[in-house]
Every structure is written in structure tokens, then in C-alpha cells.
Write a protein that holds these residues in place. Structure first.
Motif, PDB file in Angstrom:
ATOM      1  N   TYR A 194       0.799  -1.219   0.000  1.00  9.89           N
ATOM      2  CA  TYR A 194       0.000   0.000   0.000  1.00  9.89           C
ATOM      3  C   TYR A 194       0.834   1.273   0.000  1.00  9.89           C
ATOM      4  CZ  TYR A 194      -3.728  -3.122   1.527  1.00  9.89           C
ATOM      5  OH  TYR A 194      -4.638  -4.122   1.632  1.00  9.89           O
TER       6      TYR A 194
ATOM      7  N   VAL B 184      -4.348 -11.202   6.167  1.00 10.63           N
ATOM      8  CA  VAL B 184      -5.236 -11.168   5.004  1.00 10.63           C
ATOM      9  C   VAL B 184      -6.312 -10.128   5.285  1.00 10.63           C
ATOM     10  CG1 VAL B 184      -7.001 -12.413   3.705  1.00 10.63           C
ATOM     11  CG2 VAL B 184      -4.825 -13.514   4.199  1.00 10.63           C
TER      12      VAL B 184
ATOM     13  N   ASP C  83       1.627 -12.195   6.919  1.00 10.33           N
ATOM     14  CA  ASP C  83       1.241 -11.544   8.175  1.00 10.33           C
ATOM     15  C   ASP C  83      -0.268 -11.421   8.325  1.00 10.33           C
ATOM     16  OD1 ASP C  83       1.053  -9.679   6.088  1.00 10.33           O
ATOM     17  OD2 ASP C  83       2.145  -8.090   7.124  1.00 10.33           O
TER      18      ASP C  83
ATOM     19  N   THR D 299      -3.532  -9.939  -1.980  1.00  4.54           N
ATOM     20  CA  THR D 299      -2.121 -10.328  -1.925  1.00  4.54           C
ATOM     21  C   THR D 299      -1.971 -11.838  -1.867  1.00  4.54           C
ATOM     22  OG1 THR D 299      -1.688  -8.279  -0.725  1.00  4.54           O
ATOM     23  CG2 THR D 299       0.054  -9.943  -0.697  1.00  4.54           C
TER      24      THR D 299
ATOM     25  N   TRP E 183      -7.101  -1.182  11.483  1.00  2.74           N
ATOM     26  CA  TRP E 183      -5.691  -1.224  11.094  1.00  2.74           C
ATOM     27  C   TRP E 183      -4.851  -1.609  12.312  1.00  2.74           C
ATOM     28  CZ3 TRP E 183      -4.207  -1.415   6.236  1.00  2.74           C
ATOM     29  CH2 TRP E 183      -2.821  -1.460   5.993  1.00  2.74           C
TER      30      TRP E 183
ATOM     31  N   LEU F 129       3.897  -6.068  11.597  1.00  2.00           N
ATOM     32  CA  LEU F 129       2.984  -5.222  10.811  1.00  2.00           C
ATOM     33  C   LEU F 129       3.241  -3.749  11.104  1.00  2.00           C
ATOM     34  CD1 LEU F 129       1.070  -7.919  11.812  1.00  2.00           C
ATOM     35  CD2 LEU F 129      -0.220  -6.898   9.951  1.00  2.00           C
ATOM     36  N   ASP F 130       3.044  -2.940  10.063  1.00  2.00           N
ATOM     37  CA  ASP F 130       3.407  -1.529  10.179  1.00  2.00           C
ATOM     38  C   ASP F 130       2.279  -0.621   9.736  1.00  2.00           C
ATOM     39  OD1 ASP F 130       3.620  -2.329   7.368  1.00  2.00           O
ATOM     40  OD2 ASP F 130       4.397  -0.309   7.050  1.00  2.00           O
TER      41      ASP F 130
END
Ligand code: IMP
Ligand code: MG
Length: 183
Positions: A73, A105, A103, A110, A154, A160-161
Motif C-alpha cells: 500500500y 489477510v 502476516d 495479496t 488497522w 505489521l506496520d
């Protein structure tokens, strides 16, 4: 979450819960691959690197590790559905036993793209291990091993970032909407 992490709303999955679940997944994978001596684990960068490192060290079957990197993204949280390989595997995977490590879905684009791409390289077997899946409408993707289902928010931490931030937190936290709204 106070002054240290002003962008975070709350911890969704604690470090203890993550570690417990990783051990359960590793036990399950160890059982399922007990007859195999050539498990080939593929981690998707960057998000899966911590999950893969913890999982692989709990496995009790021989395995090797490789990585792929995909376009993502970028700086935002909105998906276009377009996926591109930025860094490919070092070896062919034909006739090998592949376990794809991802990581999260979200829309499923993806994982669906990766699954089709790797299947096209004719591995002996192809399974997927995903740490998190969001509870939302998404493409129907095959997940063989799932860590946790989470709400459609989120999340950051444990690999995860958000815009490359918060990736190395030892827990999974929900980002405050105001930290990413407008991006
Ligand atoms: P999908 O293609 O929409 O399923 O999105 C999957 C990819 O988007 C993951 O591999 C992550 O890199 C990223 N992603 C989706 N949701 C989140 C999130 O909540 N936090 C961090 N990254 C995410
Ligand atoms: Mg990712």
C-alpha cells in the motif's frame, strides 16, 4: 495507550497470546510435515519476518527459509488490489513442499495473487500460514493455518506496520483511526 504510544488505541493481542499461538501452530505444522524432509518456508517481506522467525524456531521438522517482497500500500491504508513482485525467490520450487507465511489477510488480493503465482511454478504441495485475518468481506483465499481472526481495523506490531512505523512492537495493537485517516 498513554504517552509512549500516542498513535495506538489498544492492545489487541498480547505478547503472551502471540507466543502461545505460535507454539500451537508450530506443533500442528510439525505434525503435518512429520514425513517431510524438505519443507520450504516462504516469508513475505516485510510484514511476516517476525512471525516467520518465531514460528520456524519452534518447528521440529527440517526446513529452509526464503523470502519474497511484494509491492504494497505504500504510505497509506487503502488498497488498489494491484500486486507486484519486487524481490523473487532464489530457487525454483518445482516439486517442493511449500509453506507460504503471510502476516495478514485483509482484502485477500495479496494472498490470492501469491497463491496463484506459486501454484503456477508446480510445487509438490502448497499451503498457507497466516497470522491474522480481518473479519470482513474478502476474496475467498485458502488459509491452512490461521493465527487469529481480528476486527476490521488497522493493526500494527509483530511485523505489521503503518507507513513503516510500529513494526517491531512485541504485541499486536490497533492504530487510532485519526492516525491514518486522510491517508
Ligand atoms: P490484502 O491484499 O488486502 O489482503 O492486504 C494484505 C497486505 O496488506 C498485508 O500483507 C499487509 O502488508 C497489508 N495490511 C493489510 N491490513 C493491514 C493492517 O491492518 N496492518 C498492517 N498491514 C496491513
Ligand atoms: Mg504484507
Amino acid at each position: 495507550m498513554g504517552d509512549i504510544y500516542p498513535d495506538l488505541a489498544r492492545v489487541l493481542i498480547s505478547e503472551e497470546k502471540l507466543q502461545e499461538r505460535v507454539v500451537e501452530l508450530a506443533d500442528q505444522i510439525t505434525r503435518d510435515y512429520s514425513d517431510s524432509d524438505d519443507l520450504y518456508m516462504i516469508g513475505i517481506l516485510k510484514g511476516a519476518f517476525i512471525f516467520l522467525a518465531d514460528l520456524a524456531r519452534k518447528l521440529e521438522v527440517p526446513h529452509i527459509v526464503d523470502f519474497m517482497a511484494l509491492s504494497s500500500y505504500g504510505q497509506t491504508t487503502t488498497t488498489t488490489g494491484a500486486v507486484r513482485i519486487l524481490m523473487d525467490l532464489r530457487e525454483p520450487i518445482e516439486d517442493r513442499n511449500i509453506l507460504l507465511i503471510e502476516d495478514i489477510v485483509d482484502s485477500g488480493h495479496t494472498l490470492s495473487y501469491l497463491y496463484k503465482t506459486l501454484l503456477g511454478r508446480r510445487p509438490a504441495t502448497l499451503r498457507t500460514c497466516v497470522l491474522l485475518q480481518k473479519e470482513r468481506d474478502a476474496l475467498d483465499v485458502p488459509i491452512d493455518y490461521l493465527g487469529f481472526s481480528i476486527p476490521d481495523v488497522w493493526v500494527v506490531g509483530y511485523g505489521l506496520d503503518f507507513a513503516d512505523k510500529h513494526r517491531t512492537l512485541p504485541f499486536i495493537a490497533e492504530l487510532k483511526p485519526e492516525a491514518y485517516e486522510g491517508t
